[in-house]
Design an enzyme around this catalytic site. Structure first.
Site, short mmCIF file in Angstrom:
data_model
loop_
_atom_site.label_atom_id
_atom_site.label_comp_id
_atom_site.label_asym_id
_atom_site.label_seq_id
_atom_site.Cartn_x
_atom_site.Cartn_y
_atom_site.Cartn_z
N LYS A 186 -2.04 66.09 -1.51
CA LYS A 186 -0.87 66.90 -1.86
C LYS A 186 0.22 66.11 -2.59
CE LYS A 186 -2.10 70.85 0.03
NZ LYS A 186 -2.35 72.06 -0.79
N GLU A 246 6.49 75.72 0.53
CA GLU A 246 5.80 76.31 1.67
C GLU A 246 4.84 75.26 2.22
OE1 GLU A 246 4.66 76.49 -1.38
OE2 GLU A 246 2.65 75.76 -0.95
N SER A 260 -10.27 65.23 1.04
CA SER A 260 -8.92 65.64 0.62
C SER A 260 -7.81 65.12 1.52
CB SER A 260 -8.85 67.16 0.53
OG SER A 260 -9.24 67.72 1.77
#
Ligand SMILES: O=C(O)c1ccccc1NCC(=O)[C@H](O)[C@H](O)COP(=O)(O)O
Length: 598
Positions: A291, A313, A580
Site C-alpha cells: 500500500k 479509507e 502483498s
C-alpha cells in the site's frame, strides 16, 4: 511479432518506461542525446537481460566501439556514419548498419552491406540520425530486402507506426524523436509506441481516457466533478515530470526500502511438487505491505496540488497505516475512515494509525466494512474538497484513481520482470496475486499484460463458499453496476442494491472490483479464481512453516491458489506469487482461528 527499439535514452525513468521494448539504444555519437559509457552502464543495470543494449556510433574507431561494448556492456552496435566493411567485420557483436533513404538507388546500395541488420532512416539533419523525418516507405516496395534483417526508422510515432509496419513488414522498428515532447523523452509516448507495435486492439481500448473497455468512467456527483478533473490534470502533469519521478523513487528507495527481493521459495517448491516458485516480497516494505507505494505517490501529488489534508479509507488497516505513516513523514493532516467491524478485527493497526497522528473515524453504517468506509471517505471529500485530497487505497474510484493507483503500484511488476529475467533468463509461466479492490494485482500484472505467454491469475475471496451468501468473489459472481464512481463488476441484488461481501480477510472484504480487472476478466487476459477462508488459513500455516514468512490473510489467498496451480505445472516451469503483505496485523485472527495448532 515486430520488435521495438527505443533509441536515445538518457534517464532511468525512460528506461523503466521502455521495459517492454526489445532493444534500447544509447547514442555515443555527437548529439543532444549523447551519453558516456559510464552513464549507459548505469542505465543498463536496470534493463532486463533479454533486452538488447545497442550502442549508436558515427565514424568511431574500433577501439572506441570495443570500449563501449565491454563497458556497458552492449549486445549490438549500430553504425550511422560511412563506416568501411573492414570495421563492420571486425566488430564482435551483431552490427546494424544505418542507411539514409532518398531514392531507389540508396535502397539498391544498402543490399551490399555486410552487417547483420540494415536500418533504413530518413537523411539526418542536425546529426547523422534521430532527425524525426519520415522517408518514403514505398521506396522499399519490391526491393527484395530480407525482412528478417530490416529495421525501419525515421519519424515514426505512436500514430504512424502501425502503418509503417503494415507497409514494410520489418524485423524491428526504431524510434527516437517520435517519443519525445519538446526534445525530451516522454514516458507516455514511449509506452504508447510500444503498445501500438506489440498489440492490438486490447491496449488501444485501455487507453481510451478513463475507461477500460466499458468499465471505469467518472460517475460522481456534480460537486465532485471539479475536484476529479483537477486531479486528472495534476496527474497528467506529474506523469511527465522528471523531478516528480525522481522524488517518488527517492522515497521508495530511501524510506520504503525498495527494491524488494524476488525470493526463490525452495521449500515451497519442493513441497508443492511442481514449478519453481518465486515470491515478490512486498511484505518487506516499510509498513508491511504494498500500500505504501501508492500512498507516497499520491501524497506527493497532493502536495503539488497545494493540498495538505488527506482523507483515506481502510479495510485491513494496511492502507490506513501506510497513509498515516506518509502523512507523519510529510506533516500532513490525516483522517482515516474505517468500518466498525474492521476496527474490531484490526485493533493493532487502529492503534498504529493513532500513534502516527491520524484521526480514525469509525463507520457504523451498512456492513461497517471497507465499502462503507469508502462511502464515508468520499462524503468527507465532497465536503472538504478545497483543501483535502482523497488518497484512495486501491485501483478503484472515478478516473484518474484506477489508472493512477495502477501506475504507482506498477513498480511491483516492473521490478519483478527485470528480476526474473536476471535470475532465470526468461519470463515466468504464471503469476498470482490476491484481489480485493485489486491494487497489488494490477501493479504486478500490468507490466506483463502484453506477454501473452505469461498466465496471470487474480485470486478473490470465496469466504465461506461462492455458493453461500458469505463471499467477496466479485468477478466469479458479480454483475455490472456503478460503485464508488466507476462502472465495475459488483455483488448486488436484482434491485441493484449492493450486497454485503464477506471474507475473513478485511482487505478482500469488498463487493466491487477495480474497473481494469473487470475488463481484463472480460477479455480473458487475466483468469480469476477464488479461495475460501479455510483454504487461506491453511495456506498461512503452510507458508509460515515452509518459508519462515508469515503472510497477510489477503496474500494467503494467492498462496492457496498457487498450491492448486502447482499440481498441473511441471518442474521446468516458473510461478511467481505476489506476497502483498505480512501477517503481523492478522495475529489476533490467526490465534483465534488456528487455536490448537500443534
Ligand atoms: O539520435 C541521435 O541524435 C543520433 C545522432 C547521430 C546518429 C544517430 C542518432 N540516432 C539514431 C536513432 O535514434 C535511430 O536509429 C533513428 O535515427 C531514430 O529516428 P527518429 O525516430 O526519426 O528520431
Amino acid at each position: 511479432m515486430t520488435k521495438v527499439k527505443i533509441c536515445g535514452l538518457q534517464e532511468q525513468r525512460h528506461v523503466d518506461a521502455a521495459s517492454r521494448a526489445d532493444a534500447i539504444g544509447f547514442v555515443f555519437a555527437p548529439s543532444r542525446r549523447q551519453v558516456t559509457i559510464a552513464q549507459a552502464a548505469e542505465l543498463a543495470k536496470h534493463i532486463p537481460a533479454d533486452t538488447d543494449k545497442i550502442g549508436v556510433f558515427v565514424n568511431a574507431s574500433l577501439e572506441e566501439i570495443e570500449d563501449a561494448v565491454a563497458g556497458v556492456p552492449l549486445t549490438m552496435v549500430q553504425l550511422h556514419g560511412d563506416e568501411p566493411d573492414e570495421l563492420v567485420k571486425a566488430i564482435r557483436v551483431p552490427v546494424i548498419q544505418a542507411f539514409s533513404i532518398r531514392t531507389k538507388e540508396d535502397v539498391e546500395q544498402l543490399k551490399n552491406s555486410l552487417a547483420n541488420y540494415i536500418l533504413v532512416d530518413a537523411p539526418g539533419t542536425e546529426y547523422r540520425g534521430g532527425s524525426g523525418n519520415v522517408f518514403d516507405w514505398s521506396l522499399l516496395d519490391g526491393a527484395g530486402i530480407d525482412p528478417s534483417r530490416l529495421i525501419v526508422a525515421g519519424g515514426l510515432t505512436p500514430e504512424n507506426v502501425r502503418a509503417a509496419i503494415e507497409q514494410t513488414t520489418p524485423y524491428m522498428v526504431d524510434v527516437s524523436s517520435g517519443v519525445e515532447t519538446e526534445r525530451q523523452k516522454d514516458v507516455a509516448k514511449i509506452q504508447k509506441f510500444i503498445k501500438q507495435v506489440k498489440d492490438d486492439s486490447m491496449e488501444q481500448t485501455i487507453e481510451k481516457v478513463g475507461f477500460f473497455g466499458k468499465y471505469g468512467g467518472q460517475f460522481v456527483p456534480e460537486t465532485l466533478m471539479k475536484a476529479v478533473k483537477e486531479l486528472e490534470d495534476a496527474y497528467n502533469e506529474v506523469k511527465e515530470d522528471p523531478e516528480f519521478h525522481k522524488e517518488y523513487h527517492h522515497y521508495l528507495s530511501e524510506y520504503v526500502g525498495r527494491e524488494q527481493p524476488l525470493t526463490f521459495a525452495k521449500r515451497m517448491t519442493e513441497a508443492y511438487g511442481g514449478p519453481k516458485i518465486y515470491l515478490k516480497r512486498e511484505d518487506l516494505n516499510h509498513t508491511g505491505a504494498h500500500k505504501v507505494n501508492n500512498a507516497i505517490g499520491q501524497a506527493l501529488l497532493a502536495m503539488r496540488m497545494g493540498k495538505r489534508k488527506i482523507v483515506a479509507e481502510t479495510g485491513a488497516g494496511q492502507h490506513g497505516v501506510a497513509t498515516a505513516t506518509i502523512c507523519a513523514l510529510f506533516d500532513l493532516d490525516c483522517v482515516i475512515f474505517m468500518g466498525e467491524e474492521d476496527i474490531k478485527r484490526q485493533q493493532l493497526n487502529v492503534f498504529r494509525m493513532k500513534l502516527l497522528g491520524a484521526r480514525v473515524e469509525s463507520v457504523t453504517k451498512g456492513s461497517a466494512t471497507l465499502k462503507d468506509a469508502v462511502n464515508e471517505a468520499l462524503r468527507y471529500w465532497v465536503a472538504n474538497v478545497e483543501d483535502t485530497h482523497y488518497l484512495i487505497g486501491s485501483a478503484l474510484g472515478p478516473h484518474p484513481f484506477p489508472t493512477m493507483v495502477r501506475d504507482f503500484q506498477s513498480v511491483i511488476g516492473v521490478e519483478t520482470r527485470r528480476q526474473i529475467l536476471e535470475k532465470e533468463g526468461r519470463l515466468p509461466d504464471a503469476i498470482l496475486a490476491c484481489v480485493g479492490g485489486g491494487s497489488n494485482a494490477i501493479g504486478m500484472f500490468y507490466p506483463f499484460i502484453q506477454d501473452k505467454e505469461v498466465k496471470l491469475i487474480g485470486v478473490e475471496a470465496a469466504g465461506q463458499g461462492v455458493d453461500t451468501d458469505k463471499h467477496a468473489a466479485t468477478l466469479t459472481k458479480g454483475t455490472e453496476g456503478v460503485l464508488h464512481g466507476a462502472l465495475m463488476k459488483l455483488l448486488q441484488d436484482d434491485a441493484g442494491q449492493v450486497q454485503e461481501a464477506h471474507s475473513i480477510s478485511a482487505g478482500l472484504d469488498y463487493p466491487g472490483i477495480g474497473p481494469e480487472h473487470a475488463y481484463l476478466a472480460d477479455i480473458g487476459r487475466v483468469e480469476y479464481r477464488s479461495i475460501t477462508d479455510d483454504e487461506a488459513l491453511a495456506a498461512v500455516v503452510s507458508m509460515s512453516r515452509l518459508e519462515g514468512i508469515i503472510p497477510a490473510l489477503e496474500t494467503a489467498h494467492a498462496i492457496a491458489e498457487a498450491e492448486k496451480q502447482a499440481k498441473s505445472m511441471t518442474k521446468d516451469q516458473i510461478l511467481i506469487i505476489c506476497v502483498s503483505g505480512r501477517g503481523d496485523k492478522d495475529m489476533a485472527t490467526y490465534a483465534e482461528n488456528l487455536e490448537g495448532l500443534s
